[in-house]
Design a protein around this motif. Structure first.
Motif, PDB file in Angstrom:
ATOM      1  N   ILE A 189      17.984  14.413 -47.622  1.00 53.53           N
ATOM      2  CA  ILE A 189      17.302  13.176 -48.017  1.00 53.53           C
ATOM      3  C   ILE A 189      17.255  12.178 -46.860  1.00 53.53           C
ATOM      4  O   ILE A 189      16.261  11.477 -46.661  1.00 53.53           O
ATOM      5  CB  ILE A 189      17.989  12.553 -49.245  1.00 53.53           C
ATOM      6  CG1 ILE A 189      17.720  13.430 -50.487  1.00 53.53           C
ATOM      7  CG2 ILE A 189      17.503  11.119 -49.494  1.00 53.53           C
ATOM      8  CD1 ILE A 189      18.526  13.036 -51.705  1.00 53.53           C
ATOM      9  N   LEU A 190      18.337  12.135 -46.074  1.00 52.35           N
ATOM     10  CA  LEU A 190      18.391  11.209 -44.938  1.00 52.35           C
ATOM     11  C   LEU A 190      17.289  11.494 -43.911  1.00 52.35           C
ATOM     12  O   LEU A 190      16.891  10.608 -43.159  1.00 52.35           O
ATOM     13  CB  LEU A 190      19.761  11.285 -44.252  1.00 52.35           C
ATOM     14  CG  LEU A 190      20.954  10.753 -45.050  1.00 52.35           C
ATOM     15  CD1 LEU A 190      22.252  10.952 -44.277  1.00 52.35           C
ATOM     16  CD2 LEU A 190      20.761   9.267 -45.368  1.00 52.35           C
ATOM     17  N   TYR A 196       8.452  12.976 -42.329  1.00 47.83           N
ATOM     18  CA  TYR A 196       7.087  12.470 -42.535  1.00 47.83           C
ATOM     19  C   TYR A 196       6.487  12.005 -41.214  1.00 47.83           C
ATOM     20  O   TYR A 196       5.342  12.354 -40.872  1.00 47.83           O
ATOM     21  CB  TYR A 196       7.103  11.315 -43.545  1.00 47.83           C
ATOM     22  CG  TYR A 196       5.768  10.622 -43.669  1.00 47.83           C
ATOM     23  CD1 TYR A 196       4.724  11.208 -44.389  1.00 47.83           C
ATOM     24  CD2 TYR A 196       5.541   9.392 -43.042  1.00 47.83           C
ATOM     25  CE1 TYR A 196       3.484  10.580 -44.490  1.00 47.83           C
ATOM     26  CE2 TYR A 196       4.306   8.762 -43.136  1.00 47.83           C
ATOM     27  CZ  TYR A 196       3.294   9.358 -43.856  1.00 47.83           C
ATOM     28  OH  TYR A 196       2.067   8.746 -43.949  1.00 47.83           O
ATOM     29  N   LEU A 197       7.255  11.225 -40.448  1.00 47.25           N
ATOM     30  CA  LEU A 197       6.769  10.735 -39.156  1.00 47.25           C
ATOM     31  C   LEU A 197       6.556  11.879 -38.171  1.00 47.25           C
ATOM     32  O   LEU A 197       5.604  11.861 -37.385  1.00 47.25           O
ATOM     33  CB  LEU A 197       7.762   9.720 -38.575  1.00 47.25           C
ATOM     34  CG  LEU A 197       7.849   8.375 -39.297  1.00 47.25           C
ATOM     35  CD1 LEU A 197       8.994   7.542 -38.728  1.00 47.25           C
ATOM     36  CD2 LEU A 197       6.540   7.618 -39.198  1.00 47.25           C
ATOM     37  N   TYR A 198       7.437  12.886 -38.221  1.00 48.38           N
ATOM     38  CA  TYR A 198       7.316  14.027 -37.311  1.00 48.38           C
ATOM     39  C   TYR A 198       6.018  14.788 -37.574  1.00 48.38           C
ATOM     40  O   TYR A 198       5.286  15.143 -36.645  1.00 48.38           O
ATOM     41  CB  TYR A 198       8.508  14.958 -37.491  1.00 48.38           C
ATOM     42  CG  TYR A 198       8.525  16.133 -36.534  1.00 48.38           C
ATOM     43  CD1 TYR A 198       9.099  16.024 -35.272  1.00 48.38           C
ATOM     44  CD2 TYR A 198       7.962  17.364 -36.896  1.00 48.38           C
ATOM     45  CE1 TYR A 198       9.116  17.093 -34.388  1.00 48.38           C
ATOM     46  CE2 TYR A 198       7.965  18.437 -36.021  1.00 48.38           C
ATOM     47  CZ  TYR A 198       8.550  18.292 -34.773  1.00 48.38           C
ATOM     48  OH  TYR A 198       8.559  19.360 -33.908  1.00 48.38           O
ATOM     49  N   ILE A 199       5.740  15.027 -38.840  1.00 49.25           N
ATOM     50  CA  ILE A 199       4.543  15.789 -39.212  1.00 49.25           C
ATOM     51  C   ILE A 199       3.266  15.004 -38.924  1.00 49.25           C
ATOM     52  O   ILE A 199       2.270  15.554 -38.438  1.00 49.25           O
ATOM     53  CB  ILE A 199       4.609  16.193 -40.702  1.00 49.25           C
ATOM     54  CG1 ILE A 199       5.746  17.198 -40.917  1.00 49.25           C
ATOM     55  CG2 ILE A 199       3.281  16.784 -41.170  1.00 49.25           C
ATOM     56  CD1 ILE A 199       6.050  17.482 -42.367  1.00 49.25           C
ATOM     57  N   GLN A 209       6.890   6.746 -33.163  1.00 48.84           N
ATOM     58  CA  GLN A 209       7.222   5.335 -33.160  1.00 48.84           C
ATOM     59  C   GLN A 209       7.384   4.866 -34.591  1.00 48.84           C
ATOM     60  O   GLN A 209       6.567   5.193 -35.454  1.00 48.84           O
ATOM     61  CB  GLN A 209       6.147   4.513 -32.449  1.00 48.84           C
ATOM     62  CG  GLN A 209       6.070   4.779 -30.949  1.00 48.84           C
ATOM     63  CD  GLN A 209       5.025   3.930 -30.275  1.00 48.84           C
ATOM     64  OE1 GLN A 209       3.893   3.835 -30.719  1.00 48.84           O
ATOM     65  NE2 GLN A 209       5.400   3.298 -29.159  1.00 48.84           N
ATOM     66  N   LEU A 210       8.436   4.109 -34.827  1.00 47.35           N
ATOM     67  CA  LEU A 210       8.669   3.608 -36.166  1.00 47.35           C
ATOM     68  C   LEU A 210       7.771   2.422 -36.442  1.00 47.35           C
ATOM     69  O   LEU A 210       7.453   1.636 -35.548  1.00 47.35           O
ATOM     70  CB  LEU A 210      10.141   3.185 -36.317  1.00 47.35           C
ATOM     71  CG  LEU A 210      11.162   4.305 -36.113  1.00 47.35           C
ATOM     72  CD1 LEU A 210      12.561   3.750 -36.312  1.00 47.35           C
ATOM     73  CD2 LEU A 210      10.919   5.462 -37.066  1.00 47.35           C
ATOM     74  N   PRO A 211       7.360   2.265 -37.708  1.00 51.66           N
ATOM     75  CA  PRO A 211       6.515   1.110 -38.066  1.00 51.66           C
ATOM     76  C   PRO A 211       7.246  -0.196 -37.772  1.00 51.66           C
ATOM     77  O   PRO A 211       8.450  -0.290 -37.948  1.00 51.66           O
ATOM     78  CB  PRO A 211       6.292   1.297 -39.577  1.00 51.66           C
ATOM     79  CG  PRO A 211       6.545   2.740 -39.834  1.00 51.66           C
ATOM     80  CD  PRO A 211       7.606   3.141 -38.842  1.00 51.66           C
TER      81      PRO A 211
END
Length: 212
Positions: A189-190, A196-199, A209-211
């Protein structure tokens, strides 16, 4: 051993190899959390203290030696050989907030109140949260190199494949270990936001890059 367990082990090996090659080839450990690596070393040492007393198979023994050795090598590279490149300013997660609760939980919830069993249980609980300093570091810097992203994806995939392994073993062998299953689910879960960002980013050739 079933195909999901084997695939999980190979994914775990791949993650470690990616990490070690990244550090060695770039001569830098920038973007890697040394605290997460210390936690992983703690996980493997506490889990595999039976290395010389409990022989299961050659495969099992080789894997134990590899995991302990590679974790120790990573910590050495980060804190000694390439110490100058270690980004301690961003690696600020308080790991005592993970070690303490995991130790107490292992004493309270285990299969058998013995030294080896408590250490094994402690390693299971700790592994489920050992990646938090790395994820925290990525959140502080706001981005991750592609090679670091590949490492994290392979590491997360390993645990996801182990969940499939447990499902398979439950239906084929009527075997389950509730402690390992719950801890593994927490660990997976972590990784969900990162997956999601990787895909959506890395696999399309973009930098992770994080939002804002």
């Amino acid at each position: 051993m079933n195909v999901f367990r084997l695939a999980g082990d190979l994914s775990h090996l791949l993650a470690i190899i990616i990490l070690l090659l990244k550090i060695w080839k770039t001569r830098s450990c920038a973007g890697i959390s040394g605290k997460s690596q210390i936690l992983f070393l703690t996980v493997f040492v506490s889990r595999y203290l039976d290395l010389f007393t409990n022989f299961i198979s050659l495969y099992n023994t080789v894997m134990k030696v590899f995991f302990i050795g590679s974790a120790a090598a990573t910590v050495y590279l980060m804190y000694i050989k390439f110490k100058a490149t270690y980004d301690g300013n961003h690696d600020t997660f308080r790991i005592e907030f993970l070690l303490g609760p995991c130790a107490l939980l292992a004493l309270a919830l285990n299969h058998e109140f013995s030294v080896m069993e408590i250490l094994w249980t402690f390693s299971i609980y700790l592994e489920s949260v050992a990646i938090l300093p790395q994820l925290f570091m990525v959140s502080k810097t706001g981005e991750a190199e592609s090679i670091t992203s590949h490492y994290l994806f392979a590491l997360g995939s390993y645990r996801g494949l182990y969940i499939l392994n447990w499902i398979y073993r439950y239906y084929s062998e009527s075997f389950y270990d509730i402690i390992a299953i719950v801890a593994g689910c927490v660990q997976t879960i972590l990784y969900c936001d990162f997956f999601y960002l990787y895909i959506t980013k890395v696999l399309k050739g973009k930098k992770l890059q994080l939002p804002a």
